[in-house]
Design a protein around this motif. Structure first.
Motif, PDB file in Angstrom:
ATOM      1  N   LEU A 144      21.264  65.838  64.043  1.00  0.00           N
ATOM      2  CA  LEU A 144      21.140  67.278  64.116  1.00  0.00           C
ATOM      3  C   LEU A 144      20.667  67.771  65.475  1.00  0.00           C
ATOM      4  O   LEU A 144      20.467  68.946  65.666  1.00  0.00           O
ATOM      5  CB  LEU A 144      20.208  67.786  63.007  1.00  0.00           C
ATOM      6  N   ASP A 187      23.219  73.729  72.413  1.00  0.00           N
ATOM      7  CA  ASP A 187      23.621  75.043  71.927  1.00  0.00           C
ATOM      8  C   ASP A 187      24.714  75.607  72.832  1.00  0.00           C
ATOM      9  O   ASP A 187      25.118  74.997  73.812  1.00  0.00           O
ATOM     10  CB  ASP A 187      22.429  75.984  71.793  1.00  0.00           C
ATOM     11  N   CYS A 228      26.324  70.664  54.384  1.00  0.00           N
ATOM     12  CA  CYS A 228      26.266  72.103  54.576  1.00  0.00           C
ATOM     13  C   CYS A 228      26.061  72.722  53.202  1.00  0.00           C
ATOM     14  O   CYS A 228      26.438  72.134  52.179  1.00  0.00           O
ATOM     15  CB  CYS A 228      27.579  72.627  55.159  1.00  0.00           C
ATOM     16  N   ASP A 241      23.273  76.763  55.989  1.00  0.00           N
ATOM     17  CA  ASP A 241      22.242  75.832  56.463  1.00  0.00           C
ATOM     18  C   ASP A 241      22.685  74.384  56.232  1.00  0.00           C
ATOM     19  O   ASP A 241      23.624  74.113  55.497  1.00  0.00           O
ATOM     20  CB  ASP A 241      20.925  76.062  55.721  1.00  0.00           C
ATOM     21  N   VAL A 242      21.958  73.460  56.839  1.00  0.00           N
ATOM     22  CA  VAL A 242      22.169  72.035  56.638  1.00  0.00           C
ATOM     23  C   VAL A 242      21.059  71.520  55.723  1.00  0.00           C
ATOM     24  O   VAL A 242      19.888  71.863  55.895  1.00  0.00           O
ATOM     25  CB  VAL A 242      22.113  71.261  57.969  1.00  0.00           C
ATOM     26  N   ARG A 274      23.255  75.917  61.027  1.00  0.00           N
ATOM     27  CA  ARG A 274      24.047  75.080  61.923  1.00  0.00           C
ATOM     28  C   ARG A 274      25.399  75.748  62.127  1.00  0.00           C
ATOM     29  O   ARG A 274      26.014  76.211  61.171  1.00  0.00           O
ATOM     30  CB  ARG A 274      24.224  73.692  61.325  1.00  0.00           C
TER      31      ARG A 274
END
Length: 112
Positions: free
Chosen positions: A35, A39, A66, A83-84, A99
């Motif tokens: 993770l 960016d 996910c 989200d993860v 993510r």
């Protein structure tokens, strides 16, 4: 003898193998955390802690998902489908947070 030809061919093989191994771009840090990434602005994203928030996963669905994946049944308090989540085999999970690859319900990744 055929061994004399090896002297001429060996540097060629060495050069080809050196070119075939890609290196990281200058200024990037390679980590083993799945993770951790860069960016959109090129800055490094910090490693994130997986926080339990009451999310629920399907039994036997151990892995990183996910929220849109079938393995995640409930995103929990403060969670989002984009989200993860890290799921364990008994239905428990924790949330890493948003993510980019999970943002679109049409093309999300990872699932498992």
């Amino acid at each position: 003898m055929q061994l004399t030809k090896l002297v001429y061919v060996l540097p060629l093989f060495t050069a080809v193998l050196a070119v075939a191994v890609p290196e990281a771009e200058p200024g990037t840090r390679v980590t083993s955390n799945k993770l951790s990434a860069l960016d959109k602005r090129g800055g490094e994203v910090e490693k994130r802690q997986c926080n339990p928030n009451g999310c629920k996963c399907a039994n036997g669905a151990a892995g990183v998902y996910c929220g849109w994946c079938a393995g995640v049944l409930n995103p929990g308090t403060g969670g989002s489908w984009s989200d993860v989540f890290q799921c364990n085999g008994s239905g428990g999970c924790c949330r890493y947070g948003p993510r980019d690859s999970c943002a679109s319900w049409q093309s999300f990744s990872p699932c498992g």
